[in-house]
Design an enzyme around this catalytic site. Structure first.
Site, mmCIF file in Angstrom:
data_model
loop_
_atom_site.group_PDB
_atom_site.id
_atom_site.type_symbol
_atom_site.label_atom_id
_atom_site.label_comp_id
_atom_site.label_asym_id
_atom_site.label_seq_id
_atom_site.Cartn_x
_atom_site.Cartn_y
_atom_site.Cartn_z
ATOM 1 N N ASP A 187 -2.159 -5.319 3.388
ATOM 2 C CA ASP A 187 -2.371 -5.686 4.788
ATOM 3 C C ASP A 187 -3.197 -6.962 4.922
ATOM 4 O O ASP A 187 -3.969 -7.329 4.025
ATOM 5 C CB ASP A 187 -3.047 -4.542 5.543
ATOM 6 C CG ASP A 187 -2.106 -3.369 5.749
ATOM 7 O OD1 ASP A 187 -0.888 -3.557 5.620
ATOM 8 O OD2 ASP A 187 -2.596 -2.258 6.046
ATOM 9 N N ARG A 228 -4.046 -3.502 13.552
ATOM 10 C CA ARG A 228 -5.514 -3.609 13.525
ATOM 11 C C ARG A 228 -5.875 -5.058 13.808
ATOM 12 O O ARG A 228 -5.923 -5.885 12.905
ATOM 13 C CB ARG A 228 -6.072 -3.136 12.185
ATOM 14 C CG ARG A 228 -5.830 -1.654 11.929
ATOM 15 C CD ARG A 228 -6.483 -1.166 10.649
ATOM 16 N NE ARG A 228 -6.169 0.237 10.412
ATOM 17 C CZ ARG A 228 -5.149 0.657 9.677
ATOM 18 N NH1 ARG A 228 -4.359 -0.224 9.079
ATOM 19 N NH2 ARG A 228 -4.923 1.945 9.504
ATOM 20 N N GLU A 285 -9.822 -5.274 4.807
ATOM 21 C CA GLU A 285 -9.605 -4.133 3.918
ATOM 22 C C GLU A 285 -8.395 -4.370 3.026
ATOM 23 O O GLU A 285 -8.415 -4.048 1.837
ATOM 24 C CB GLU A 285 -9.421 -2.853 4.740
ATOM 25 C CG GLU A 285 -9.453 -1.597 3.901
ATOM 26 C CD GLU A 285 -9.518 -0.328 4.741
ATOM 27 O OE1 GLU A 285 -9.503 0.751 4.140
ATOM 28 O OE2 GLU A 285 -9.581 -0.427 5.978
ATOM 29 N N ASP A 302 -5.745 -7.733 6.886
ATOM 30 C CA ASP A 302 -7.141 -7.705 7.310
ATOM 31 C C ASP A 302 -8.071 -7.674 6.095
ATOM 32 O O ASP A 302 -7.642 -7.746 4.950
ATOM 33 C CB ASP A 302 -7.398 -6.518 8.244
ATOM 34 C CG ASP A 302 -7.054 -5.178 7.593
ATOM 35 O OD1 ASP A 302 -6.727 -5.154 6.387
ATOM 36 O OD2 ASP A 302 -7.106 -4.155 8.285
ATOM 37 N N HIS A 320 -4.772 -13.947 13.741
ATOM 38 C CA HIS A 320 -3.986 -12.731 13.907
ATOM 39 C C HIS A 320 -3.277 -12.774 15.262
ATOM 40 O O HIS A 320 -3.614 -13.557 16.135
ATOM 41 C CB HIS A 320 -4.884 -11.493 13.835
ATOM 42 C CG HIS A 320 -5.506 -11.305 12.492
ATOM 43 N ND1 HIS A 320 -6.349 -10.254 12.209
ATOM 44 C CD2 HIS A 320 -5.402 -12.005 11.336
ATOM 45 C CE1 HIS A 320 -6.745 -10.339 10.952
ATOM 46 N NE2 HIS A 320 -6.183 -11.391 10.413
ATOM 47 N N GLU A 344 0.793 -1.224 0.000
ATOM 48 C CA GLU A 344 0.000 0.000 0.000
ATOM 49 C C GLU A 344 0.827 1.277 0.000
ATOM 50 O O GLU A 344 0.458 2.263 -0.638
ATOM 51 C CB GLU A 344 -0.942 0.049 1.221
ATOM 52 C CG GLU A 344 -1.994 -1.037 1.253
ATOM 53 C CD GLU A 344 -1.576 -2.171 2.138
ATOM 54 O OE1 GLU A 344 -0.388 -2.514 2.117
ATOM 55 O OE2 GLU A 344 -2.440 -2.721 2.854
ATOM 56 N N TYR A 377 1.189 -6.025 13.140
ATOM 57 C CA TYR A 377 0.055 -5.317 12.549
ATOM 58 C C TYR A 377 -0.865 -4.775 13.636
ATOM 59 O O TYR A 377 -1.183 -5.478 14.601
ATOM 60 C CB TYR A 377 -0.715 -6.251 11.624
ATOM 61 C CG TYR A 377 -1.717 -5.532 10.758
ATOM 62 C CD1 TYR A 377 -1.312 -4.493 9.914
ATOM 63 C CD2 TYR A 377 -3.056 -5.880 10.780
ATOM 64 C CE1 TYR A 377 -2.230 -3.827 9.116
ATOM 65 C CE2 TYR A 377 -3.980 -5.226 9.983
ATOM 66 C CZ TYR A 377 -3.561 -4.198 9.160
ATOM 67 O OH TYR A 377 -4.476 -3.534 8.372
#
Length: 788
Positions: A87, A336, A91, A89, A380, A14, A334
């Site tokens: 990432d 989140r 999203e 997750d 996670h 990203e 990470y």
């Protein structure tokens, strides 16, 4: 011989910072590029969802990303393999899917790689075990995006019609506002209840004038003595505090001064002895490692960081920090996540650090493991340092102040969570009081730290009193027995930390959305922070009431939680996303049709306690463009109106000593949308308005904006002008507020030169952004310190 481009693999992440850190681990066979975030989304104008055709979305390239997409597409064609390393997750999975679709990538040579931390081992392991896109995760994220778009784009126009133009609603944000509004009304409706406490100060050794000395100590500090200071003084004088528990065999409760004085008289004449002493060893386990919500709460409470700031800094720590000769390294995992799970490697590294750097006796026999909350994604990990040996103080020279503070918080929480429990000896002393036909019981507790355990790294508050050495039947002497009047307090207002905790408890939102929820509800002026506590605005209350009236299901906290769970099940249990949306949209559409028939908020009134000073009719509360105000109920026959404060009290305009500069009539102090100001008493004939300072004096008007002749690169029609702000001069578009372009004054000469050469403004918005961005000063690289 160097590899040709066709022999290389393309890796897409990203951000440039993430790309830079990853690039050094992959070697010459890879080319790492950044997508600069989302490359495709629903267009900003229009709903762009075909509801009748199974909620089919229409996507477009995100504004400002066309050049990025073209470049990535060109590079992808020249590479044998493409790895989507966004990432881990939902999203991130959705971004990876949009990249695949935009770039026209083929399944056979496109792979998905995920990693929880940006370190050499994690990156190499991820690329050794690539996978394919998880379409269940993609569909879960798409369903969430479509659902939010439907609610936002179909409810917001209704608010324009029924409340005021420019308002917007959100599926999750509106419920968050409701939570704050409900608390606001609890506080408003709260009625304090009187109660009395009669604490005592005792000593086991009679001392002359100790009562006078205690009173002198308390009164010698104008702002009062802290609890720790009081406990220390008492310990130095062999004294301690105790609370009244029972009186004449009944639980102590007094709610009026008469009963308090009567009981106080008996307590002051009673004889006191120690009736029982109970001592036991207790242990205190460390808290789990951070998840997103607890990190945001701890950063708010301990560091004063807003949730948005916390996530911005955490992103920097995750993507990589340049550590001088060590190169760029991701410092945390990470950020989140809702899982407190820790990998075995992380646990072993933490235990090794504790054993070698703190002491073997601080390592528990078995690793500490923590259960995650319901619905947490166990795949996670919790938020932790990627390398415990990188102690915060050892790398402080490479970090900004805010990076150091947050990394220190995360590092300490992780190390502490794998340390041995703290041990305390707690003592409870029961004190019996007896006089003629009267008995009472006082109680005090204290604790002494026997083994500090995890508190050595993660200190806890220690205001516990130090109790003197006593034994049963010892005689005690009262230093002070005093009756204190108290009143119950209303529920506390939400802070950012407690709001995130409430959202998490209610199942509203997810780790990736807490910061945006808190930010959005403030940006929309539905709530405001005063002394770091949330207050619902008049607008927030009116909008909440209107949405509650029209969409009770959408605004129901339990239903919002249910929808979040359904969206999770699309990924976890392969639930049909179209079916989930259909079940929501049917009742929602019915509510939407009914809502069109409701009245306008400005036509609705609430009674007040005031009478109109002009016609003596009752006054009512109305809602206008500047919020709630008082208006005569006889309107339009009587047009008297005046502002009110947050509690609904009438605010009367007071005449100032200043004269209007235009008509010489007195200026009056008024309250408006942006706070107090001075207005002419001859209004509406004279419409003079002046800003005022805290003392009520008129402030000089701001100097007019100075033109520069430089064209605005965003709106293309305006020009940049020099404006004044609290922080100094800056360049802004003269089409404000339609165009909100802001450019640093440092770029003034450069932009003038570029425009004179015909190079400004460039046709590409990304190129313009690069030109106007101000680079931060590069840090000097100090010598690497030895890692403990």
């Amino acid at each position: 011989m160097a590899k040709t481009t066709k022999e290389k693999s393309l890796v897409i992440v990203e951000s440039p910072a993430k790309a830079k850190t990853i690039n050094k681990y992959l070697g010459g066979g890879f080319e790492v590029k950044a997508s600069m975030g989302h490359v495709r989304d629903l267009p900003s104008k229009g709903i762009n969802i075909d509801i009748e055709n199974n909620f089919e979305p229409t996507y477009e390239i995100t504004p400002g990303r066309k050049r990025t997409v073209t470049s990535l597409k060109s590079t992808a064609k020249q590479c044998k393999t493409v790895f989507l390393a966004t990432d881990l997750d939902r999203e991130g999975e959705a971004i990876a899917w949009h990249l695949k679709e935009c770039l026209g990538l083929k399944d056979e040579n496109t792979y998905r790689v995920v990693f929880n931390e940006i370190t050499k081992n994690a990156i190499q392991k991820a690329f050794e075990n690539p996978s394919k896109l998880d379409m269940d995760r993609v569909l879960a994220q798409q369903a969430r995006r479509i659902l939010d778009r439907i609610v936002g784009y179909q409810v917001s126009p209704l608010l324009w019609k029924k409340v005021a133009r420019g308002l917007s609603a959100g599926r999750v944000q509106s419920v968050a506002v409701k939570i704050i509004v409900l608390r606001e009304r609890e506080i408003r409706a709260f009625e304090p209840q009187e109660y009395w406490l009669i604490p005592a100060v005792f000593t086991s050794t009679p001392q002359n004038n100790l009562t006078a000395e205690w009173q002198a100590f308390l009164s010698s500090a104008p702002e009062g003595r802290t609890l720790a200071q009081q406990n220390q003084w008492l310990a130095d004088h062999n004294a301690f505090k105790a609370d009244l528990i029972t009186a004449n065999g009944e639980k102590f409760h007094v709610d009026n001064p008469k009963d308090a004085d009567l009981l106080l008289g008996n307590l002051q004449t009673a004889r006191y002895t120690v009736s029982d002493i109970i001592t036991r060893r207790v242990t205190s386990r460390p808290a789990p490692p951070f998840i997103t919500s607890t990190l945001q709460q701890a950063a708010a409470n301990r560091l004063g960081f807003a949730t948005k700031r916390t996530m911005r800094i955490a992103q920097q720590l995750y993507e990589g920090i340049d550590l001088g000769s060590m190169g760029a390294l991701g410092l945390i995992t990470y950020m989140r996540t809702d899982s407190t799970n820790l990998s075995n490697d992380a646990i072993n590294a933490g235990r090794h650090f504790i054993e070698t750097q703190i002491g073997p006796n601080y390592v528990p026999d078995k690793p500490n493991r923590y259960a995650s909350g319901k619905g947490a994604q166990e795949a996670h990990e919790a938020i932790r340092p990627t390398d415990p040996d990188l102690a915060p103080d050892d790398i402080r020279q490479f970090l900004t102040d805010e990076q150091y503070k947050l990394y220190d918080l995360i590092w300490r929480r992780f190390i502490a969570c794998q340390m041995a429990a703290a041990q305390w000896d707690t003592t409870r002393i029961e004190i019996a009081g007896i006089s003629d036909s009267f008995s009472c019981q006082y109680r005090t507790t204290g604790r002494v730290l026997v083994f500090d355990g995890f508190t050595r790294i993660w200190p806890t508050s220690a205001d516990d009193p130090q109790l003197p050495s006593l034994k049963t039947e010892d005689t005690l002497h009262a230093v002070e027995i005093k009756a204190n009047q108290h009143f119950t307090k209303p529920p506390a207002r939400y802070t950012e930390a407690s709001l995130v905790k409430a959202l998490e408890k209610e199942g509203i939102g997810r780790p990736s959305t807490y910061a945006s929820i808190v930010s959005t509800i403030q940006d929309r002026n539905y709530v405001e922070q005063i002394e770091r506590k949330f207050h619902a605005t008049d607008l927030g209350e009116v909008v909440t009431d209107k949405l509650e009236e029209c969409f009770p299901r959408v605004m129901d906290i339990a239903f919002t939680r249910h929808m979040e769970e359904q969206l999770d099940k699309i990924e976890e249990q392969h639930l049909d996303w179209v079916e989930v949306l259909n079940k929501f949209y049917g009742p929602f559409k019915e509510n939407l049709e009914k809502a069109e028939k409701t009245g306008h908020a400005k036509a609705e009134t609430q009674p007040s306690k005031y009478m109109c000073p002009e016609c003596n009719a009752p006054m009512v509360y109305r809602f206008g463009k500047n919020g709630r105000f008082l208006s005569c109920s006889a309107y339009p026959d009587c047009k008297f109106a005046c502002p009110c404060d947050k509690e609904g009290n009438m605010v009367e305009n007071t005449e100032s000593k200043h004269k209007c500069p235009n008509c010489s009539k007195p200026l009056v102090e008024k309250m408006g949308r942006f706070g107090p100001f001075l207005g002419c008493s001859n209004y509406p004939e004279c419409k003079t308005i002046l800003k005022m300072d805290k003392e009520g004096n008129p402030l000089p008007p701001k100097p007019p904006a100075e033109p520069t002749g430089i064209k605005c690169h965003k709106c293309k029609t305006g020009e940049l002008v020099i404006r004044q702000s609290k922080r100094g001069l800056f360049l802004g578009c003269n089409k404000f507020p339609k165009c909100r372009t802001i450019v640093s004054m440092q770029k003034l000469d450069e932009l003038k030169t570029l425009q004179a050469e015909g190079k400004w403004p460039p046709s590409d918005i990304e190129e313009a952004q690069k030109i106007v961005s101000v680079k931060s000063k590069a840090k000097k690289t100090p010598k690497k310190t030895t890692v403990r």
